[in-house]
Design a protein around this motif. Structure first.
Motif, mmCIF file in Angstrom:
data_model
loop_
_atom_site.group_PDB
_atom_site.id
_atom_site.type_symbol
_atom_site.label_atom_id
_atom_site.label_comp_id
_atom_site.label_asym_id
_atom_site.label_seq_id
_atom_site.Cartn_x
_atom_site.Cartn_y
_atom_site.Cartn_z
ATOM 1 N N SER A 24 0.838 -1.188 0.000
ATOM 2 C CA SER A 24 0.000 0.000 0.000
ATOM 3 C C SER A 24 0.880 1.247 0.000
ATOM 4 C CB SER A 24 -0.913 0.006 1.235
ATOM 5 O OG SER A 24 -1.702 1.172 1.286
ATOM 6 N N THR A 79 -3.373 -1.527 6.633
ATOM 7 C CA THR A 79 -1.928 -1.666 6.482
ATOM 8 C C THR A 79 -1.221 -1.041 7.677
ATOM 9 O OG1 THR A 79 -2.218 -1.477 4.083
ATOM 10 C CG2 THR A 79 0.027 -1.262 4.947
ATOM 11 N N GLN A 86 -0.255 -6.304 6.077
ATOM 12 C CA GLN A 86 -1.598 -5.845 5.738
ATOM 13 C C GLN A 86 -2.622 -6.919 6.088
ATOM 14 O OE1 GLN A 86 -3.229 -5.513 1.444
ATOM 15 N NE2 GLN A 86 -2.479 -3.450 1.910
#
Length: 330
Positions: A24, A79, A86
């Motif tokens: 992410s 996350t 995550q």
């Protein structure tokens, strides 16, 4: 019909087609919601539509059906601050899918060599997942019963920094009111051979080839084993799959083709033959990010077709879907 079509949809829509990128861009919560509309159809003896309830003989693969549909999809993920771990709730093409709704809860961790470990589980749910209690009833209405499936999976991507990915999945399924064959058979041993409660296991190996900038090929080999309470439903399946991935600016295009064979262990006593089959499928997804420069929005088009051709006509099936929709990330 919706059960089979939903399996086609969720098998690809929220699958991870990322190529060498972090989990992410930022820590915290992320949500993706999508609303889609389309048209689907096909036929299978195991579609529990009202029009398929009465079967006049066992030498056919069910009634052809088609209809418009509207369906939502979603994914939630969190996350950690290090951007290396995550947690997620959503769908995956890597689960062994035998039911309509199989949302999984999992965790992904990315190591220093960019390899990733994914572990996920999904519980047994019977809500809106149904099948025929006895699929072989002829001349009168077949009764439905709940089917529930639960299991888990794990995957190691970029194993030791290599382009190889290894996957393993396991699932158990059970039928609440199992009456298979009781309308046609009297021998208790033959009836027992049709029991459908099962343990499924699947192993996969895949890799990724960069052909040129933004163009990738992903070949995949699968082996699936079903160990059913009834030996006539035991099988080994071998599947080869190839995905073409194209990433160009806001455009993403993914087409996956697969073909496989399934070998059953024992003769089905209803048909006095094994229900060995060949399967082919194709599914394409096109995504355009930020249509009209709308931030966090994506427009998606999907089309898919799946066909199974069995040595026993009763088990032949085919399904198709075309749909489009909008997704929002927040």
């Amino acid at each position: 019909m919706l059960k089979g079509i939903t399996c086609l949809i969720i098998a690809f829509f929220f699958s991870s087609y990322s190529v060498a990128k972090p989990l992410s861009k930022e820590a915290g919560w992320q949500f993706t919601l999508s609303l889609n509309a389309g048209y689907s159809g096909g036929k299978s003896q195991f579609d529990t539509d009202h029009e398929n309830q009465i079967n006049n003989d066992l030498n056919n693969s069910g009634q052809s059906r088609s209809s418009a549909l509207v369906y939502p999809l979603g994914r939630v993920q969190y996350t950690l601050d290090n951007l290396k771990t995550q947690f997620f709730l959503g769908n995956s093409r890597d689960q062994i899918s035998t039911a309509q709704f199989q949302y999984e809860l999992g965790i992904v961790h990315q190591f220093s060599d960019d390899s990733k470990l994914t572990v996920a589980v999904f519980p047994k749910l019977s809500v809106l997942n149904e099948t025929w209690a006895d699929p072989f009833v002829v001349g009168s209405k077949r009764q439905t019963t709940d089917e529930s499936t639960g299991g888990g999976r794990m995957a190691i991507e970029k194993l030791f920094g290599s382009p190889l990915t290894l996957k393993y999945a396991i699932a158990t399924s059970s039928i609440d009111d199992e009456l298979s064959g009781q309308s046609q058979l009297t021998d208790s041993t033959e009836i027992a051979s049709l029991q459908r409660d099962s343990l499924y296991q699947r192993v996969e190996i895949e890799t990724l080839f960069a052909m040129e900038k933004g163009l990738f090929l992903k070949p995949n080999l699968q082996y699936t084993y079903r160990n059913a309470d009834g030996h006539a439903n035991n099988y080994q399946q071998y599947t080869a799959q190839l995905s073409l991935l194209i990433f160009q600016d806001r455009h993403t295009f993914v087409t996956t083709i697969n073909a496989g064979v399934r070998h059953y262990k024992q003769i089905n006593p209803i048909f006095n033959d094994k229900q060995d089959l060949q399967q082919v499928a194709i599914f394409s997804v096109y995504t355009y990010k930020k249509p009209f420069n709308w931030q966090r929005w994506s427009w998606t088009m999907m089309a898919g077709y799946n066909q199974e051709k069995s040595d026993v006509t009763f088990y032949d099936s085919n399904r198709f879907i075309v749909s489009t929709g909008m997704a929002y990330e927040f």
